[in-house]
Design a protein around this motif. Structure first.
Motif, PDB file in Angstrom:
ATOM      1  N   PHE A  30       7.280   9.384   6.751  1.00 11.06           N
ATOM      2  CA  PHE A  30       7.680   8.920   5.425  1.00 11.06           C
ATOM      3  C   PHE A  30       6.859   9.350   4.534  1.00 11.06           C
ATOM      4  O   PHE A  30       5.687   9.440   4.502  1.00 11.06           O
ATOM      5  CB  PHE A  30       8.185   7.419   5.485  1.00 11.06           C
ATOM      6  N   ALA A  31       7.550   9.523   3.174  1.00 11.39           N
ATOM      7  CA  ALA A  31       6.591  10.083   2.120  1.00 11.39           C
ATOM      8  C   ALA A  31       6.274   8.941   1.072  1.00 11.39           C
ATOM      9  O   ALA A  31       6.764   7.758   1.190  1.00 11.39           O
ATOM     10  CB  ALA A  31       7.556  11.034   1.249  1.00 11.39           C
ATOM     11  N   TRP A  32       5.391   9.201   0.344  1.00 11.61           N
ATOM     12  CA  TRP A  32       4.769   8.293  -0.699  1.00 11.61           C
ATOM     13  C   TRP A  32       5.777   8.009  -1.863  1.00 11.61           C
ATOM     14  O   TRP A  32       6.640   8.478  -2.143  1.00 11.61           O
ATOM     15  CB  TRP A  32       3.565   8.856  -1.427  1.00 11.61           C
ATOM     16  N   ARG A  33       5.717   6.725  -1.979  1.00 10.58           N
ATOM     17  CA  ARG A  33       6.776   6.144  -3.275  1.00 10.58           C
ATOM     18  C   ARG A  33       5.958   5.463  -4.208  1.00 10.58           C
ATOM     19  O   ARG A  33       4.836   4.861  -4.040  1.00 10.58           O
ATOM     20  CB  ARG A  33       7.560   5.040  -2.566  1.00 10.58           C
ATOM     21  N   LYS A  34       6.529   5.688  -5.420  1.00 10.69           N
ATOM     22  CA  LYS A  34       5.842   4.926  -6.717  1.00 10.69           C
ATOM     23  C   LYS A  34       5.613   3.482  -6.445  1.00 10.69           C
ATOM     24  O   LYS A  34       4.417   2.876  -6.925  1.00 10.69           O
ATOM     25  CB  LYS A  34       6.697   5.375  -7.832  1.00 10.69           C
TER      26      LYS A  34
END
Length: 53
Positions: A30-34
């Motif tokens: 999963f990718a970075w989220r703000k």
């Protein structure tokens, strides 16, 4: 104006350039989220569902 992106450069980044981790529950990346900007180092799960599992 800062976008809150990793690295603090304040410029837009492509989705493929964001840092990724592997979920501790499901094993998927999963990718970075703000919304995780402040505590990215502590994030272990991709979703609330995986966190509860």
């Amino acid at each position: 104006m800062s976008e809150g992106s990793p690295g603090g450069a304040g410029k837009m980044r492509r989705k493929g350039d964001l840092p990724q981790k592997i979920c501790a529950a499901c094993g998927l990346p999963f990718a970075w989220r703000k919304k995780w900007a402040r505590d990215w180092d502590e994030v272990k799960y991709c979703s609330d569902r995986c966190r509860r599992a």
